[in-house]
Design an enzyme around this catalytic site. Sequence first.
Site, mmCIF file in Angstrom:
data_model
loop_
_atom_site.group_PDB
_atom_site.id
_atom_site.type_symbol
_atom_site.label_atom_id
_atom_site.label_comp_id
_atom_site.label_asym_id
_atom_site.label_seq_id
_atom_site.Cartn_x
_atom_site.Cartn_y
_atom_site.Cartn_z
ATOM 1 N N LYS A 35 0.834 -1.200 0.000
ATOM 2 C CA LYS A 35 0.000 0.000 0.000
ATOM 3 C C LYS A 35 0.871 1.254 0.000
ATOM 4 O O LYS A 35 0.655 2.190 -0.764
ATOM 5 C CB LYS A 35 -0.866 -0.030 1.272
ATOM 6 C CG LYS A 35 -2.150 0.737 1.162
ATOM 7 C CD LYS A 35 -2.843 0.747 2.502
ATOM 8 C CE LYS A 35 -4.265 0.287 2.391
ATOM 9 N NZ LYS A 35 -4.975 0.368 3.679
ATOM 10 N N THR A 123 -14.183 3.537 14.325
ATOM 11 C CA THR A 123 -15.488 3.335 14.975
ATOM 12 C C THR A 123 -15.369 2.240 16.044
ATOM 13 O O THR A 123 -15.005 1.106 15.739
ATOM 14 C CB THR A 123 -16.526 2.915 13.909
ATOM 15 O OG1 THR A 123 -16.585 3.971 12.938
ATOM 16 C CG2 THR A 123 -17.897 2.699 14.513
ATOM 17 N N GLU A 156 -15.817 9.755 12.687
ATOM 18 C CA GLU A 156 -15.776 10.252 11.304
ATOM 19 C C GLU A 156 -17.114 9.955 10.627
ATOM 20 O O GLU A 156 -17.695 8.899 10.840
ATOM 21 C CB GLU A 156 -14.626 9.518 10.590
ATOM 22 C CG GLU A 156 -14.472 9.843 9.141
ATOM 23 C CD GLU A 156 -14.309 11.318 8.887
ATOM 24 O OE1 GLU A 156 -13.392 11.931 9.445
ATOM 25 O OE2 GLU A 156 -15.126 11.864 8.123
ATOM 26 N N LYS A 212 -21.604 8.022 16.885
ATOM 27 C CA LYS A 212 -21.305 7.367 15.603
ATOM 28 C C LYS A 212 -22.268 6.205 15.331
ATOM 29 O O LYS A 212 -22.810 6.065 14.235
ATOM 30 C CB LYS A 212 -19.852 6.869 15.633
ATOM 31 C CG LYS A 212 -19.449 6.022 14.471
ATOM 32 C CD LYS A 212 -19.334 6.816 13.197
ATOM 33 C CE LYS A 212 -19.078 5.892 12.025
ATOM 34 N NZ LYS A 212 -18.797 6.595 10.814
ATOM 35 N N PHE A 258 -31.490 9.656 2.217
ATOM 36 C CA PHE A 258 -31.553 8.250 2.666
ATOM 37 C C PHE A 258 -32.958 7.668 2.636
ATOM 38 O O PHE A 258 -33.343 6.869 3.468
ATOM 39 C CB PHE A 258 -30.874 8.084 4.041
ATOM 40 C CG PHE A 258 -29.386 7.884 3.875
ATOM 41 C CD1 PHE A 258 -28.592 8.917 3.401
ATOM 42 C CD2 PHE A 258 -28.787 6.659 4.110
ATOM 43 C CE1 PHE A 258 -27.238 8.744 3.173
ATOM 44 C CE2 PHE A 258 -27.429 6.457 3.880
ATOM 45 C CZ PHE A 258 -26.664 7.515 3.417
ATOM 46 N N GLY A 262 -34.338 0.392 -2.352
ATOM 47 C CA GLY A 262 -33.454 -0.383 -3.225
ATOM 48 C C GLY A 262 -33.236 -1.781 -2.688
ATOM 49 O O GLY A 262 -34.053 -2.299 -1.929
ATOM 50 N N CYS A 269 -19.728 -0.380 6.441
ATOM 51 C CA CYS A 269 -20.079 0.352 7.672
ATOM 52 C C CYS A 269 -21.462 0.040 8.226
ATOM 53 O O CYS A 269 -21.579 -0.467 9.333
ATOM 54 C CB CYS A 269 -19.950 1.848 7.418
ATOM 55 S SG CYS A 269 -18.311 2.287 6.835
HETATM 56 C C1 UGA Z 1 -21.868 5.284 5.842
HETATM 57 C C2 UGA Z 1 -22.430 6.599 6.400
HETATM 58 O O1 UGA Z 1 -23.321 7.173 5.461
HETATM 59 C C3 UGA Z 1 -21.300 7.581 6.722
HETATM 60 O O2 UGA Z 1 -21.823 8.755 7.314
HETATM 61 C C4 UGA Z 1 -20.309 6.908 7.675
HETATM 62 O O3 UGA Z 1 -19.213 7.769 7.988
HETATM 63 C C5 UGA Z 1 -19.787 5.625 7.048
HETATM 64 O O4 UGA Z 1 -20.901 4.754 6.766
HETATM 65 C C6 UGA Z 1 -18.851 4.967 8.032
HETATM 66 O O5 UGA Z 1 -19.307 4.563 9.105
HETATM 67 O O6 UGA Z 1 -17.629 4.971 7.800
HETATM 68 P P1 UGA Z 1 -20.995 4.477 3.431
HETATM 69 O O7 UGA Z 1 -21.001 3.101 4.008
HETATM 70 O O8 UGA Z 1 -19.794 4.930 2.698
HETATM 71 O O9 UGA Z 1 -21.259 5.573 4.592
HETATM 72 O O10 UGA Z 1 -22.201 4.592 2.405
HETATM 73 P P2 UGA Z 1 -23.712 5.143 2.429
HETATM 74 O O11 UGA Z 1 -23.815 6.271 1.493
HETATM 75 O O12 UGA Z 1 -24.201 5.349 3.809
HETATM 76 O O13 UGA Z 1 -24.492 3.922 1.773
HETATM 77 C C7 UGA Z 1 -24.653 2.682 2.455
HETATM 78 C C8 UGA Z 1 -25.603 1.781 1.708
HETATM 79 O O14 UGA Z 1 -26.942 2.261 1.786
HETATM 80 C C9 UGA Z 1 -25.313 1.618 0.215
HETATM 81 O O15 UGA Z 1 -25.459 0.255 -0.132
HETATM 82 C C10 UGA Z 1 -26.375 2.466 -0.478
HETATM 83 O O16 UGA Z 1 -26.699 2.038 -1.767
HETATM 84 C C11 UGA Z 1 -27.550 2.292 0.495
HETATM 85 N N1 UGA Z 1 -28.530 3.403 0.448
HETATM 86 C C12 UGA Z 1 -28.164 4.655 0.815
HETATM 87 C C13 UGA Z 1 -29.835 3.138 0.037
HETATM 88 O O17 UGA Z 1 -30.200 1.991 -0.297
HETATM 89 N N2 UGA Z 1 -30.749 4.164 0.025
HETATM 90 C C14 UGA Z 1 -30.398 5.427 0.394
HETATM 91 O O18 UGA Z 1 -31.296 6.301 0.358
HETATM 92 C C15 UGA Z 1 -29.087 5.681 0.798
#
Ligand code: UGA
Length: 438
Positions: A35, A123, A156, A212, A258, A262, A269
């Site tokens: 890395k 976390t 975060e 968190k 959100f 889907g 996460c």
């Molecule tokens: C999530 C959180 O959104 C972040 O705030 C947090 O920092 C992060 O976890 C973490 O703990 O590190 P992430 O896992 O990158 O972020 O992605 P998200 O955008 O939350 O999406 C998660 C899942 O939910 C995806 O599969 C996405 O497709 C799904 N999703 C999201 C939906 O099905 N519908 C929505 O309206 C939003």
Amino acid sequence: MKIGIIGLGFVGLSFAAVLGSKGFSVIGFDNNKKKIEKINSKKPPFFEPKLELFLKKALAKSLEISSDVQKVVKKCDFIFLTVGTPKLKSGHIDLSMLKNASKDIGTSLRYSQKKPIIVVKSTVVPGTTINTIRQIIEKSSGGKNGNGFNIVTNPEFLKEGSAIEDTLNPHLVVIGGLNKKSINRLRSFYQELYGPKIKIMITNPQTAEMIKYANNSFLATKISFINQISSLCQSIPGINIDEIADAIGVDPRIGKQFLKAGPGYGGSCLPKDLSTIIEFSSKIGTNPVLLKAVQQTNDLQIKQIVQLIEKKLKSVKNKRITILGLSFKENTDDVRESRSTELIKTLLRKNSKITVHDPMAMKNMESIFTNKITYANSLSEALENSQCVVIMTPWKVYTKLKNSDFQKMEKKLIVDTRRILSGKNLNAEYLALGLGLN
Ligand code: UGA
């Protein structure tokens, strides 16, 4: 002021790249030599929009990458811990990387004059910073928190796919500390980084840790909520889940984000944090019924997709099914806990023949399914002779699909789990989650 960042994954590398691009003096540490080599050659080890650009800027300015933890401890005033805390097969949180990093920092502190602020960004469940990390560092350094070093929790909130944007513009900075001086020093650092108007919340470490989990649990709850309503809509002809989400999202008490129905939430996460907090709740004697239901609802989404396909194909055995989109969401190559993985596993158990396509995540998926599925070289190759196509990830390229693209399918059956083609007049049988069947 020198900043050390221990662990160069999504959080650590994005943070290092943003800080370095702004001229902060940063040493990024990782114990994975491959890395380090990749990052030093100005290439991020994973795909993340804008990361390469920021990394290049940072390396040209003030970011140094190292595999020497002693150097970080000897030189840095702030040491951010950004190592992963993944889920073990048993469902428990894996603190081994965090424990090892804490021990290494503690041991190095023995040979250092610095009294750094150690900032826990990883976390962890409430109590971990104080009961586990602090103790390990005290034991290995021979010092005391508040004397030889100071420990602070600073969760975060960045999302994959917009990690750089989120790091540049966080909606909130949470600082959980035990002593005023270290809290104030970290607050000043963030004000220097983001300007005096940045919203900062000060609390104790265990509350910061819980914020968190509450945040991610609430996001998962919103998704499962809309997915549950979406399933209900499925059996009411003519109904449209997106119009419902748009309408309720206007209510400021609900908010529009959100609420995209889907195939369920995936990624490294939300699924992990839900499992961890459920396990943690049970351990301390509470029964998190709502969070368990959120998880169950998420699991049901894949079953529902399979049922939809089976309804049309009768049986999926020996049927050629194409899966479009493998990453857990668009704009990332990350397939960890991706819903597509779950769908493919279920269909393989039922002896379907699977062909997959993704603009970014093919290589990562190959390491999971090896030769059990077919990896298409192009979208048209993926669709050729297929008897059903399932759209799982809303990549932009899939939103552009049109009638001619489906021409070579043996049976023109489209299952659109994200409704990205719902506005199009398709010469195919079109099914979508959350759109009532006519
Ligand atoms: C999530 C959180 O959104 C972040 O705030 C947090 O920092 C992060 O976890 C973490 O703990 O590190 P992430 O896992 O990158 O972020 O992605 P998200 O955008 O939350 O999406 C998660 C899942 O939910 C995806 O599969 C996405 O497709 C799904 N999703 C999201 C939906 O099905 N519908 C929505 O309206 C939003």
